[in-house]
Design an enzyme around this catalytic site. Structure first.
Site, PDB file in Angstrom:
ATOM      1  N   GLU A 106      66.957  54.850  82.978  1.00 39.99           N
ATOM      2  CA  GLU A 106      65.737  53.566  82.916  1.00 39.99           C
ATOM      3  C   GLU A 106      65.754  52.227  82.258  1.00 39.99           C
ATOM      4  O   GLU A 106      66.199  52.454  81.318  1.00 39.99           O
ATOM      5  CB  GLU A 106      64.485  54.869  82.487  1.00 39.99           C
ATOM      6  CG  GLU A 106      63.068  54.311  82.572  1.00 39.99           C
ATOM      7  CD  GLU A 106      62.511  53.062  81.454  1.00 39.99           C
ATOM      8  OE1 GLU A 106      62.694  51.987  82.207  1.00 39.99           O
ATOM      9  OE2 GLU A 106      61.984  53.610  80.051  1.00 39.99           O
ATOM     10  N   LEU A 107      65.964  52.061  83.795  1.00 38.59           N
ATOM     11  CA  LEU A 107      66.592  50.125  83.072  1.00 38.59           C
ATOM     12  C   LEU A 107      64.929  49.217  83.053  1.00 38.59           C
ATOM     13  O   LEU A 107      64.409  49.724  82.528  1.00 38.59           O
ATOM     14  CB  LEU A 107      67.270  50.131  83.912  1.00 38.59           C
ATOM     15  CG  LEU A 107      68.348  50.831  84.539  1.00 38.59           C
ATOM     16  CD1 LEU A 107      69.160  50.916  85.473  1.00 38.59           C
ATOM     17  CD2 LEU A 107      69.282  51.101  83.421  1.00 38.59           C
ATOM     18  N   LYS A 132      72.365  59.602  71.429  1.00 38.35           N
ATOM     19  CA  LYS A 132      73.298  58.970  70.062  1.00 38.35           C
ATOM     20  C   LYS A 132      71.956  57.342  70.034  1.00 38.35           C
ATOM     21  O   LYS A 132      71.727  56.615  71.118  1.00 38.35           O
ATOM     22  CB  LYS A 132      74.553  57.644  71.616  1.00 38.35           C
ATOM     23  CG  LYS A 132      75.778  56.627  70.801  1.00 38.35           C
ATOM     24  CD  LYS A 132      74.936  55.183  71.060  1.00 38.35           C
ATOM     25  CE  LYS A 132      74.749  53.720  70.226  1.00 38.35           C
ATOM     26  NZ  LYS A 132      74.330  52.629  70.210  1.00 38.35           N
ATOM     27  N   CYS A 180      60.269  47.773  79.134  1.00 37.62           N
ATOM     28  CA  CYS A 180      60.486  47.431  80.263  1.00 37.62           C
ATOM     29  C   CYS A 180      59.913  47.088  80.913  1.00 37.62           C
ATOM     30  O   CYS A 180      60.397  47.058  82.294  1.00 37.62           O
ATOM     31  CB  CYS A 180      61.557  48.894  80.234  1.00 37.62           C
ATOM     32  SG  CYS A 180      60.736  50.341  80.130  1.00 37.62           S
ATOM     33  N   TRP A 233      65.931  50.487  71.741  1.00 38.58           N
ATOM     34  CA  TRP A 233      65.205  50.492  69.984  1.00 38.58           C
ATOM     35  C   TRP A 233      64.115  50.065  70.179  1.00 38.58           C
ATOM     36  O   TRP A 233      63.545  50.072  68.968  1.00 38.58           O
ATOM     37  CB  TRP A 233      66.515  49.112  69.355  1.00 38.58           C
ATOM     38  CG  TRP A 233      66.512  47.767  70.352  1.00 38.58           C
ATOM     39  CD1 TRP A 233      67.940  46.868  70.696  1.00 38.58           C
ATOM     40  CD2 TRP A 233      65.794  46.681  70.672  1.00 38.58           C
ATOM     41  NE1 TRP A 233      67.340  45.827  71.576  1.00 38.58           N
ATOM     42  CE2 TRP A 233      66.638  45.155  71.433  1.00 38.58           C
ATOM     43  CE3 TRP A 233      64.073  46.675  70.210  1.00 38.58           C
ATOM     44  CZ2 TRP A 233      65.743  45.038  71.587  1.00 38.58           C
ATOM     45  CZ3 TRP A 233      63.672  45.231  71.193  1.00 38.58           C
ATOM     46  CH2 TRP A 233      64.365  44.738  71.653  1.00 38.58           C
ATOM     47  N   ASN A 234      63.177  49.722  71.200  1.00 38.61           N
ATOM     48  CA  ASN A 234      62.326  49.339  71.385  1.00 38.61           C
ATOM     49  C   ASN A 234      61.030  50.619  70.610  1.00 38.61           C
ATOM     50  O   ASN A 234      60.280  50.831  70.229  1.00 38.61           O
ATOM     51  CB  ASN A 234      61.813  49.030  72.732  1.00 38.61           C
ATOM     52  CG  ASN A 234      62.100  49.342  73.916  1.00 38.61           C
ATOM     53  OD1 ASN A 234      63.172  49.801  73.801  1.00 38.61           O
ATOM     54  ND2 ASN A 234      61.369  49.493  74.751  1.00 38.61           N
ATOM     55  N   GLY A 268      67.671  51.326  78.701  1.00 40.39           N
ATOM     56  CA  GLY A 268      68.477  50.441  78.333  1.00 40.39           C
ATOM     57  C   GLY A 268      67.768  49.252  79.241  1.00 40.39           C
ATOM     58  O   GLY A 268      67.628  49.510  80.442  1.00 40.39           O
ATOM     59  N   GLY A 269      69.302  48.421  79.322  1.00 44.40           N
ATOM     60  CA  GLY A 269      69.552  47.288  80.406  1.00 44.40           C
ATOM     61  C   GLY A 269      70.236  47.857  81.167  1.00 44.40           C
ATOM     62  O   GLY A 269      70.768  48.522  81.622  1.00 44.40           O
ATOM     63  N   GLU A 293      64.899  39.385  83.084  1.00 46.64           N
ATOM     64  CA  GLU A 293      63.813  39.913  81.783  1.00 46.64           C
ATOM     65  C   GLU A 293      64.123  39.902  81.308  1.00 46.64           C
ATOM     66  O   GLU A 293      65.293  38.965  80.691  1.00 46.64           O
ATOM     67  CB  GLU A 293      64.350  41.578  82.426  1.00 46.64           C
ATOM     68  CG  GLU A 293      63.486  42.459  82.082  1.00 46.64           C
ATOM     69  CD  GLU A 293      63.718  43.979  80.964  1.00 46.64           C
ATOM     70  OE1 GLU A 293      62.956  44.921  81.172  1.00 46.64           O
ATOM     71  OE2 GLU A 293      64.963  44.235  80.972  1.00 46.64           O
TER      72      GLU A 293
END
Length: 491
Positions: A249-250, A174, A283, A150-151, A227-228, A384
């Site tokens: 990419e976390l 998605k 991130c 969402w960022n 995402g996370g 984080e």
């Protein structure tokens, strides 16, 4: 209230389950649009459309054809950049100065990968066997399942879409359930440009109802996820079960390291940019600030004075410097970590709690927060937070800085502030991070690969490396021998 449907097979359609959910403006906390609540049935339809588009021509289309559509898309995105920025700011609360910069930059990705598509070449191998010609050719994988957070919805979707489509894949996207509107606006632009039906599809909804069936679908050939860490582990496990590749990419807990010989005023700005820009919801945030002992107190004093002047307010106002937190769960998480930091003995030197509502706003604001006296074994230094919370740690010398910086489960990025060229190069070599910025921070480009070490992810986005990640290599052996050799002996 505007409605945002699904986009499947070149058509906008209502969700199979007939359900919709509201999306809020994080600044006003008022619903402004309804989003289609997709289901596994919608995922099935989208993947089927994507597979049909791949098999019926897109997967074997001429690179020049794909490049032409990507360039047309870039032209149309350029025209729509301001409108897209407004939608994204309304949906996720990010500053219009940043969303506008991102949407104006998106066309460059599609133009760059259009050029790479036209130069996607195999090679002829000078093989060590007689009467044989061997060559390779890069081929697309098939249907790509792309999942975005969402960022920065459009930017991070583009990082996946541009190379995937350039290579000849089709995509089912998605987006986050918190920020889906801009992805449907992007689908409208794809529709206007004239991409074949099914090449690009968007299924909105919740992770368990859309994301899980997308990753598990037997016709999805690769997953690209941002995402996370927890979500990434779930995606990677599901991809491993099906033996398909995944780009992940976390998260990050990136060190931003300030040496005594740095230009202090510039370093202060860079440290601020690393954590308080985007309200810390990025991130690559430089959330661990490492400061050399000899300048620690003076640096912290200057940093607090600068950060304390940050203007909180309406993200749609160009004068605003820090906007609201995007979601209620994230707001609660940030405040909980502030409490954790205090309980661990960190000293709060700025902020430290909810911010008063700016005029006209009801949103979820957190004060820019700085903790000093932080040790690297504290949770505030290791986990984080994803918010405007900075931890300051002392170091004695260069070796100590490297030790503290690399003592982390993450390795997405790092920053170094020094005027010593040798130190800059040595630190860049020693830091365990996918990106190292020297005397700058939080800069990205379509030309430069981006991704993490350790728990920060797998694979790279952007640059030529990203295109190869969306292809597979076929090797062709062509014999010109008049007679076959002994069939019982491997040639």
């Amino acid at each position: 209230m505007q409605r945002y449907p699904l986009y499947i097979g070149g058509a906008f359609r209502d969700p199979a389950g007939g359900e919709w959910f509201e999306t809020e403006n994080p600044y006003t906390l008022e619903p402004w649009a309804q989003i289609a609540r997709g289901t596994a049935a919608d995922v099935e339809a989208a993947v089927a459309a994507a597979q049909q588009a791949f098999e019926s021509g897109w997967g074997r289309s001429k690179p020049a054809y794909r490049a032409g559509l990507l360039r047309a898309l870039a032209d149309r995105l350029e025209q729509a950049a301001a409108d897209l920025a407004q939608v994204e700011t309304r949906d996720n609360g990010k500053l219009i100065a940043e969303t506008g910069g991102q949407t104006r930059y998106l066309p460059a990705w599609f133009r760059y990968y259009a050029g790479l598509a036209e130069n996607l070449e195999g090679r002829v191998i000078p093989i060590d066997k007689p009467d044989v010609t061997v060559y390779t050719r890069p081929e697309p994988l098939g249907v790509i399942g792309a999942i975005t957070p969402w960022n920065s919805p459009l930017m991070l979707a583009t990082w996946k879409l541009a190379p995937a489509l350039a290579a000849g894949n089709t995509v089912v996207l998605k987006p986050s359930e918190f920020t889906s509107a801009s992805s449907i606006e992007l689908a409208r632009i794809f529709d206007q440009v004239g991409f074949p039906p099914g090449v690009f599809n968007v299924v909105t909804g919740f992770g368990g109802e859309v994301g899980v069936p997308l990753v598990a679908h037997p016709q999805v050939a690769k997953v690209a996820f941002t995402g996370g860490e927890a979500g990434g582990r779930g995606v990677y496990k599901a991809a491993a079960e099906r033996l398909i590749p995944a780009t992940l990419e976390l998260g990050g807990k990136s060190p931003n390291i300030v040496f005594a010989d740095a230009d202090i005023d510039q370093a202060v700005k860079g440290v601020i940019a690393g954590i308080f820009a985007a309200t810390g919801q990025t991130c690559l945030a430089g959330s661990r600030v490492l400061v050399e002992d000899s300048i620690h107190d003076a640096f912290v004093e200057r940093l607090v004075a600068f950060a304390g002047r940050a203007r909180l307010g309406d993200p749609a106002d160009l004068a605003t410097q820090v906007g609201p937190v995007t979601t209620r769960p994230q707001y609660d998480k940030i405040l909980s970590y502030i409490d954790i930091a205090r309980a661990e003995g960190a000293r709060c030197v700025l902020g430290g709690g909810p911010a008063p509502h700016p005029a006209g706003g009801k949103g979820l604001f957190v004060q820019p927060t700085i903790f000093a006296d932080v040790r690297n074994d504290m949770r505030i230094a290791r986990e984080e937070v994803f918010g405007p919370v900075m931890s300051i740690l002392r170091f004695k010398d260069q070796a100590d800085a490297v030790r503290i910086a690399n003592d982390s489960d993450y390795g997405l990025a790092a920053g170094v502030w020094t005027q010593n060229l040798r130190r800059a190069l040595d630190m860049s070599d020693a830091l365990a991070a996918g990106t190292v910025w020297v005397n700058t921070y939080r800069a990205v480009s379509y030309l430069a690969p981006f991704g993490g070490y350790k728990a920060s992810g797998i694979g790279r986005e952007n640059g030529a490396e990203a295109l190869s990640a969306y292809t597979q290599t076929k090797t062709v052996w062509l014999s010109t021998a008049a007679e076959q050799p002994d069939p019982f002996v491997m040639r």
